[in-house]
Write a protein that holds these residues in place. Sequence first.
Motif, PDB file in Angstrom:
ATOM      1  N   SER A   8      -4.437   3.472   2.875  1.00 47.01           N
ATOM      2  CA  SER A   8      -4.947   3.416   4.244  1.00 47.01           C
ATOM      3  C   SER A   8      -4.260   2.268   4.980  1.00 47.01           C
ATOM      4  O   SER A   8      -4.222   1.144   4.493  1.00 47.01           O
ATOM      5  CB  SER A   8      -6.459   3.214   4.232  1.00 47.01           C
ATOM      6  N   GLU A  46     -15.132   4.144   8.228  1.00 47.83           N
ATOM      7  CA  GLU A  46     -15.268   5.579   8.457  1.00 47.83           C
ATOM      8  C   GLU A  46     -16.727   6.012   8.385  1.00 47.83           C
ATOM      9  O   GLU A  46     -17.178   6.833   9.187  1.00 47.83           O
ATOM     10  CB  GLU A  46     -14.455   6.358   7.431  1.00 47.83           C
ATOM     11  N   ARG A  95      -5.165   1.209   8.013  1.00 51.65           N
ATOM     12  CA  ARG A  95      -6.249   0.406   8.563  1.00 51.65           C
ATOM     13  C   ARG A  95      -6.807  -0.506   7.476  1.00 51.65           C
ATOM     14  O   ARG A  95      -7.068  -1.682   7.704  1.00 51.65           O
ATOM     15  CB  ARG A  95      -7.345   1.329   9.098  1.00 51.65           C
ATOM     16  N   GLY A  96      -6.962   0.060   6.279  1.00 47.70           N
ATOM     17  CA  GLY A  96      -7.481  -0.707   5.161  1.00 47.70           C
ATOM     18  C   GLY A  96      -6.579  -1.872   4.801  1.00 47.70           C
ATOM     19  O   GLY A  96      -7.071  -2.950   4.452  1.00 47.70           O
ATOM     20  N   ARG A 156     -13.345   2.811  -2.155  1.00 51.51           N
ATOM     21  CA  ARG A 156     -12.342   3.144  -1.130  1.00 51.51           C
ATOM     22  C   ARG A 156     -12.282   2.090  -0.039  1.00 51.51           C
ATOM     23  O   ARG A 156     -11.615   2.266   0.982  1.00 51.51           O
ATOM     24  CB  ARG A 156     -12.601   4.536  -0.574  1.00 51.51           C
ATOM     25  N   GLY A 195      -8.727  -0.779   1.107  1.00 48.63           N
ATOM     26  CA  GLY A 195      -8.704   0.670   0.927  1.00 48.63           C
ATOM     27  C   GLY A 195      -7.311   1.124   0.551  1.00 48.63           C
ATOM     28  O   GLY A 195      -6.378   0.966   1.334  1.00 48.63           O
ATOM     29  N   GLU A 213       2.529  11.033  -1.247  1.00 52.72           N
ATOM     30  CA  GLU A 213       1.151  11.311  -1.659  1.00 52.72           C
ATOM     31  C   GLU A 213       1.092  12.430  -2.692  1.00 52.72           C
ATOM     32  O   GLU A 213       0.249  12.423  -3.587  1.00 52.72           O
ATOM     33  CB  GLU A 213       0.299  11.662  -0.441  1.00 52.72           C
ATOM     34  N   ASN A 219       0.825  -1.210   0.000  1.00 48.77           N
ATOM     35  CA  ASN A 219       0.000   0.000   0.000  1.00 48.77           C
ATOM     36  C   ASN A 219       0.859   1.261   0.000  1.00 48.77           C
ATOM     37  O   ASN A 219       0.480   2.280  -0.587  1.00 48.77           O
ATOM     38  CB  ASN A 219      -0.938   0.004   1.218  1.00 48.77           C
ATOM     39  N   SER A 249     -11.965   0.267   4.662  1.00 43.33           N
ATOM     40  CA  SER A 249     -11.552   1.391   5.482  1.00 43.33           C
ATOM     41  C   SER A 249     -12.591   2.507   5.430  1.00 43.33           C
ATOM     42  O   SER A 249     -12.930   3.116   6.445  1.00 43.33           O
ATOM     43  CB  SER A 249     -10.208   1.891   4.979  1.00 43.33           C
ATOM     44  N   LYS A 250     -13.127   2.765   4.227  1.00 39.33           N
ATOM     45  CA  LYS A 250     -14.150   3.793   4.075  1.00 39.33           C
ATOM     46  C   LYS A 250     -15.459   3.359   4.735  1.00 39.33           C
ATOM     47  O   LYS A 250     -16.153   4.177   5.346  1.00 39.33           O
ATOM     48  CB  LYS A 250     -14.371   4.076   2.587  1.00 39.33           C
ATOM     49  N   TYR A 256      -0.295   4.822  -1.586  1.00 41.57           N
ATOM     50  CA  TYR A 256       0.183   6.147  -1.177  1.00 41.57           C
ATOM     51  C   TYR A 256       0.970   6.849  -2.263  1.00 41.57           C
ATOM     52  O   TYR A 256       0.887   8.061  -2.401  1.00 41.57           O
ATOM     53  CB  TYR A 256       1.034   6.039   0.091  1.00 41.57           C
ATOM     54  N   ALA A 291       2.261   4.580   9.616  1.00 45.14           N
ATOM     55  CA  ALA A 291       1.378   5.690   9.988  1.00 45.14           C
ATOM     56  C   ALA A 291       2.197   6.936  10.294  1.00 45.14           C
ATOM     57  O   ALA A 291       1.842   8.049   9.891  1.00 45.14           O
ATOM     58  CB  ALA A 291       0.523   5.297  11.198  1.00 45.14           C
TER      59      ALA A 291
END
Lengths: 357, 285
Positions: A272, A336, A274-275, A329, A269, A203, A64, A332-333, A69, A191
């Motif tokens: 992300s 959210e 978390r994703g 997304r 995701g 990014e 990821n 993860s989305k 990213y 993170a």
Amino acid sequence: MSLDCGVFHTRYEADMGLRPRPLQRLRLGMLALFVLGFPFVASAYWLDLANQVAIATVGAIGLNILVGYTGQISLGQGAFMAIGAYTAGLLTLNFGVPWGASVFAACLLTAAAGTFFGLPSLRLKGLYLAIATLAAQEIVEWGMTNWTAVTGGTEAIVVPAPVLFGVRMNTNFNFYWIAVLAAAGTALFAANLMRSRIGRAFEAVRDQDIAASVIGVDVFRTKLLAFATSSFFVGLAGAMIAFHRNIITWERFTLSTSIVFLAMIIVGGLGSIRGSFLGAALITLLPAMITNVGRAIQDTAPQAASLLPYAQQAVFGIVIILFLIFEPRGLSKLWENAKDYFHVWPFAYRRGERRAA
Amino acid sequence: MLTSLSPRAAGPAAGGHPILDLSDVTLRFGGVTSLSSLTMEVRRGELLALIGPNGAGKTSVLNCISGLYRPQAGNITLTGRGGARHALHRLAPHRIAALGVARTFQNIELFKHLTVLDNLMLGRHVHMNGGVFSGGLYWGRQREREIEHRRYVERVIDFMNLEPFRSAVVGNLAYGNQRLVEMARALALDPHLLLLDEPTAGMNAEEKESMARFILDVHEEQGLTVVVVDHSIDVIMDIADRVVVLDFGRRIAEGSPEEVRNDPAVIEAYLGTRADDPGRRAEAP
């Protein structure tokens, strides 16, 4: 849910934290408690799955960083994991290097290989770069199976069990702690990286590479850094695979491995952390779930149950398609969205609406 | 480093020494000549407007200065903060940014998945240190650096009145606000030279006025050297110290807004000549 509103930071340190709100810290604490308690109640079967999820999480976060990213599509995940696995395994097997040191060496070598195969990104973007990384995958796959003197070719390699303070770490219960530590460490590192200078540059390159260069980001160097950082963690995942099962076989690092990992970060995701974890968990657990469903309905509907093994691939594909259509997304989305819904529940005010305005 | 968002003791020193020199710059794309032997200068502390009809080469000039295009011939020389001279036509865009040349784009080029804060923090990129490892640990010096630059960014946010959007994702902002964010990102670089490419394009009269206000503020209060490209003359003529007019990649006029407005060559370039008047344009190669 009042914990999540009315939080006013008076210092930038507090505002820039990874978990700036009390509710977030509460959730993290609950997750930590679950992770710590899990191995004491779980069966060997579930522990094994948990270890696989942890390893996949490390690999998915690595991928990821590069794809989600930095926006550089890579089909070489399997190859980079192979480099990690074979390096770690062979160093320990042939040269008696302590397993910790050989894992670290594997990460560094994979990072170097990733940087090398990232060189085409100077000129290539998008699908063209994907094809270049596909070349990396094919080269490494060919090397694994044909460089018999070193890799043992298509034969499996048996790796000595990792030993820590006299304890063999290759049982599922003991390995769990290593795997969780690695996954948590990777997640924390990633993170942190993404809220600091280089992560922002990643990014920026993904969103608008021309604007990035004009604001002072060395685009090519940043892409290579992304390849290196990503491959470092992918190599770690590969090395963990070697020491988890104590066996390395080339079938675990084919192009389909690359695709499965891409599926993890798409379903979880893109961009992300978390994703990455959620996607790794879903894609790893999905086959096991289908098998369990099969067992459960074996007596009541034996014919449907006998079809299920064939359905596995189809379900895998359907899940990806459904995510692409309904929530590009990813998980993860969805998470959210759920949080936004409960943000000031039971009142009908939703944060997402203000953002969109 | 953090001084330029506070008023400078010396006001705008219009007519100062040149800070940027373009001499005989020629830029071609295949057979199309975008800039032909263009010579012009930007003086320290001035607000220079670069105007001209569509396709005159205005944006090409900015792209050459910021390193996105490499001219086939000619020199572009920047006099840096310390007085050192840098040959911009040989530098990569990120090196030019590090010298303090910041710009905005005609079609807003923001990092649209990032928040306003992160976009502005990227403006601080060249002033920050820290690699992958220190970033991943986010400890000690790295943490302090992030906070220190966040402070600077907050001053830019304050200056540009962006407080309500601080943590909004840029892609979700209204068009006019995105323009402000892009200008703020350029200001976060603490520029020595600010290049604005059609900063008022697509804005209504009210938004144009407020953008002009911001441009005047950075120029007058901070003595920042600004180059504004535009083809709508209305706003620009009111705020510029000096105007350079381009047509077909050549400089056709230069001077105060008043002088330029009455220059026959400029009128011809913008309005053309009468059909029954055998003008120069018809004979030009």
